[in-house]
Structure formats: structure tokens, C-alpha cells
Design a protein around this motif. Structure first.
Motif, PDB file in Angstrom:
ATOM      1  N   GLY A  68       0.782  -1.334   0.084  1.00  0.00           N
ATOM      2  CA  GLY A  68       0.051   0.015   0.057  1.00  0.00           C
ATOM      3  C   GLY A  68       0.913   1.374  -0.039  1.00  0.00           C
ATOM      4  O   GLY A  68       0.461   2.300  -0.565  1.00  0.00           O
ATOM      5  N   ASN A  69       2.066   1.361   0.720  1.00  0.00           N
ATOM      6  CA  ASN A  69       2.847   2.412   0.610  1.00  0.00           C
ATOM      7  C   ASN A  69       3.656   2.507  -0.690  1.00  0.00           C
ATOM      8  O   ASN A  69       3.922   3.699  -1.129  1.00  0.00           O
ATOM      9  CB  ASN A  69       3.779   2.240   1.862  1.00  0.00           C
ATOM     10  N   GLN A  70       4.082   1.514  -1.179  1.00  0.00           N
ATOM     11  CA  GLN A  70       4.985   1.676  -2.383  1.00  0.00           C
ATOM     12  C   GLN A  70       4.137   1.879  -3.656  1.00  0.00           C
ATOM     13  O   GLN A  70       4.615   2.454  -4.816  1.00  0.00           O
ATOM     14  CB  GLN A  70       5.778   0.362  -2.709  1.00  0.00           C
ATOM     15  N   LEU A  71       2.748   1.416  -4.066  1.00  0.00           N
ATOM     16  CA  LEU A  71       2.062   1.841  -5.105  1.00  0.00           C
ATOM     17  C   LEU A  71       1.142   3.172  -5.091  1.00  0.00           C
ATOM     18  O   LEU A  71       0.281   3.001  -4.168  1.00  0.00           O
ATOM     19  CB  LEU A  71       1.157   0.628  -5.456  1.00  0.00           C
ATOM     20  N   SER A  86     -11.200 -15.261  -1.559  1.00  0.00           N
ATOM     21  CA  SER A  86     -11.802 -13.861  -1.703  1.00  0.00           C
ATOM     22  C   SER A  86     -11.442 -13.009  -0.823  1.00  0.00           C
ATOM     23  O   SER A  86     -11.484 -11.806  -1.268  1.00  0.00           O
ATOM     24  CB  SER A  86     -13.282 -14.124  -2.019  1.00  0.00           C
ATOM     25  N   GLN A  87     -11.279 -13.356   0.488  1.00  0.00           N
ATOM     26  CA  GLN A  87     -11.167 -12.320   1.578  1.00  0.00           C
ATOM     27  C   GLN A  87      -9.700 -11.657   1.370  1.00  0.00           C
ATOM     28  O   GLN A  87      -9.352 -10.648   1.468  1.00  0.00           O
ATOM     29  CB  GLN A  87     -11.150 -12.858   2.960  1.00  0.00           C
ATOM     30  N   ARG A  88      -8.944 -12.472   0.917  1.00  0.00           N
ATOM     31  CA  ARG A  88      -7.511 -11.959   0.775  1.00  0.00           C
ATOM     32  C   ARG A  88      -7.409 -10.872  -0.422  1.00  0.00           C
ATOM     33  O   ARG A  88      -6.802  -9.950  -0.544  1.00  0.00           O
ATOM     34  CB  ARG A  88      -6.592 -13.171   0.352  1.00  0.00           C
ATOM     35  N   LEU A  89      -8.016 -11.186  -1.606  1.00  0.00           N
ATOM     36  CA  LEU A  89      -8.398 -10.203  -2.377  1.00  0.00           C
ATOM     37  C   LEU A  89      -8.965  -9.155  -2.405  1.00  0.00           C
ATOM     38  O   LEU A  89      -8.455  -8.082  -2.715  1.00  0.00           O
ATOM     39  CB  LEU A  89      -9.067 -11.036  -3.631  1.00  0.00           C
ATOM     40  N   VAL A  90     -10.080  -9.377  -1.238  1.00  0.00           N
ATOM     41  CA  VAL A  90     -10.758  -7.965  -0.789  1.00  0.00           C
ATOM     42  C   VAL A  90      -9.986  -6.974  -0.068  1.00  0.00           C
ATOM     43  O   VAL A  90      -9.777  -5.823  -0.147  1.00  0.00           O
ATOM     44  CB  VAL A  90     -12.110  -8.510  -0.280  1.00  0.00           C
ATOM     45  N   ASP A  91      -8.926  -7.735   0.972  1.00  0.00           N
ATOM     46  CA  ASP A  91      -8.096  -7.117   1.635  1.00  0.00           C
ATOM     47  C   ASP A  91      -6.846  -6.315   0.662  1.00  0.00           C
ATOM     48  O   ASP A  91      -6.567  -5.059   1.034  1.00  0.00           O
ATOM     49  CB  ASP A  91      -7.188  -7.931   2.562  1.00  0.00           C
ATOM     50  N   LEU A  92      -6.672  -7.168  -0.334  1.00  0.00           N
ATOM     51  CA  LEU A  92      -5.640  -6.258  -1.260  1.00  0.00           C
ATOM     52  C   LEU A  92      -6.366  -5.188  -1.852  1.00  0.00           C
ATOM     53  O   LEU A  92      -5.882  -3.949  -1.964  1.00  0.00           O
ATOM     54  CB  LEU A  92      -4.981  -7.110  -2.300  1.00  0.00           C
ATOM     55  N   LEU A  93      -7.738  -5.307  -2.373  1.00  0.00           N
ATOM     56  CA  LEU A  93      -8.353  -4.180  -3.153  1.00  0.00           C
ATOM     57  C   LEU A  93      -8.784  -3.056  -2.022  1.00  0.00           C
ATOM     58  O   LEU A  93      -8.573  -1.784  -2.326  1.00  0.00           O
ATOM     59  CB  LEU A  93      -9.374  -4.818  -3.835  1.00  0.00           C
ATOM     60  N   VAL A  94      -8.611  -3.231  -0.710  1.00  0.00           N
ATOM     61  CA  VAL A  94      -8.983  -1.990   0.033  1.00  0.00           C
ATOM     62  C   VAL A  94      -7.866  -1.315   0.469  1.00  0.00           C
ATOM     63  O   VAL A  94      -8.015  -0.215   0.575  1.00  0.00           O
ATOM     64  CB  VAL A  94      -9.493  -2.930   1.453  1.00  0.00           C
ATOM     65  N   ARG A  95      -6.649  -1.972   0.431  1.00  0.00           N
ATOM     66  CA  ARG A  95      -5.392  -1.199   0.649  1.00  0.00           C
ATOM     67  C   ARG A  95      -5.156  -0.327  -0.673  1.00  0.00           C
ATOM     68  O   ARG A  95      -4.339   0.551  -0.657  1.00  0.00           O
ATOM     69  CB  ARG A  95      -4.283  -2.109   0.625  1.00  0.00           C
ATOM     70  N   LEU A  96      -5.619  -0.859  -1.769  1.00  0.00           N
ATOM     71  CA  LEU A  96      -5.248   0.060  -3.037  1.00  0.00           C
ATOM     72  C   LEU A  96      -6.256   0.774  -3.329  1.00  0.00           C
ATOM     73  O   LEU A  96      -5.988   1.608  -4.371  1.00  0.00           O
ATOM     74  CB  LEU A  96      -4.789  -1.017  -4.268  1.00  0.00           C
ATOM     75  N   ARG A  97      -7.215   1.076  -2.845  1.00  0.00           N
ATOM     76  CA  ARG A  97      -8.519   1.841  -3.458  1.00  0.00           C
ATOM     77  C   ARG A  97      -8.213   3.214  -2.761  1.00  0.00           C
ATOM     78  O   ARG A  97      -7.373   3.660  -1.896  1.00  0.00           O
ATOM     79  CB  ARG A  97      -9.787   1.191  -2.662  1.00  0.00           C
ATOM     80  N   GLY A  98      -9.016   4.347  -3.483  1.00  0.00           N
ATOM     81  CA  GLY A  98      -9.096   5.675  -3.389  1.00  0.00           C
ATOM     82  C   GLY A  98      -7.911   6.377  -3.855  1.00  0.00           C
ATOM     83  O   GLY A  98      -7.596   7.547  -3.288  1.00  0.00           O
ATOM     84  N   ARG A  99      -7.112   5.608  -4.694  1.00  0.00           N
ATOM     85  CA  ARG A  99      -5.842   6.245  -5.352  1.00  0.00           C
ATOM     86  C   ARG A  99      -6.335   6.799  -6.786  1.00  0.00           C
ATOM     87  O   ARG A  99      -6.503   5.806  -7.437  1.00  0.00           O
ATOM     88  CB  ARG A  99      -4.534   5.694  -5.223  1.00  0.00           C
ATOM     89  N   ASP A 100      -6.427   8.080  -7.040  1.00  0.00           N
ATOM     90  CA  ASP A 100      -6.742   8.471  -8.352  1.00  0.00           C
ATOM     91  C   ASP A 100      -5.721   8.086  -9.360  1.00  0.00           C
ATOM     92  O   ASP A 100      -6.144   7.810 -10.620  1.00  0.00           O
ATOM     93  CB  ASP A 100      -7.036   9.759  -8.439  1.00  0.00           C
TER      94      ASP A 100
END
Length: 108
Positions: A68-71, A86-100
């Protein structure tokens, strides 16, 4: 009177056990868009491989917090191992959301 109390107790027990008390989160997913004109400067691309116990960024092991910090910008291509939940994928998507400036694409 006693059978009425029993029925009310059973209904109360049924509704308490069948309801969920967890709060559901919401993640926005967008459909893939059609190809447009190629931009002059290619976007930065990152390749993420996601498994149940494993997470790699461009072939190097990494944790979710570090990812989340590097990307911050570019395009992220996410490849899933067969054991990924699917929970692991959701955790990843939550970390990466909100970046335009960051677009995420999950590969099949």
C-alpha cells in the motif's frame, strides 16, 4: 399461557441466530473500458501475485502494508494463485482503493 411463551422464545431465538451482526464493507469495481488512443508516456506497470500466504510485487516478496505504501501511481496487474481466498483479494483491493492515479486490474 406457557405454550405462548415457548413460541415467543423460539421465535426470538430463531431471529437472533439467523441474523448477522457484522458490518459489510463495500468496494467499488469498475468494468474494463475499451481501448483508446495510446498515450505518449506509458504508465508505470506493477505485477502483483496474490496467494493465501504469499504476496509478490514484481517477483519480490512483500507485505500488504508495504504494498500500500509503495504503489501510488500506474497500473497494477493482479494475478491470483489457485489457493487465493476472496477475503485475501478484498484485503488487497481495500489497501489499493482511493488512489486516483492508480488503476487495478485482476487477471483471470
Amino acid at each position: 399461557m406457557t405454550p405462548l411463551i415457548d413460541v415467543i422464545f423460539l421465535l426470538l431465538l430463531f431471529f437472533m441466530l439467523s441474523s448477522t451482526f457484522a458490518k459489510y464493507g463495500e468496494i467499488e469495481l469498475s468494468n474494463a473500458t475499451g481501448g483508446g488512443a495510446a498515450s505518449e508516456t506509458p504508465a508505470e506497470r506493477h505485477f502483483v501475485q496474490l496467494g493465501t500466504e504469499r504476496l509478490d510485487l514484481n517477483g519480490a516478496p512483500i507485505t500488504l502494508d508495504e504494498l500500500g505504501n509503495q504503489l501510488e501511481t500506474g497500473q497494477v496487474l493482479v494475478s491470483l494463485y489457485p489457493d487465493t481466498t476472496s477475503q485475501r483479494l478484498v484485503d488487497l483491493l481495500v489497501r489499493l482503493r482511493g488512489r486516483d492515479e492508480l488503476s487495478v486490474l485482476v487477471l483471470e
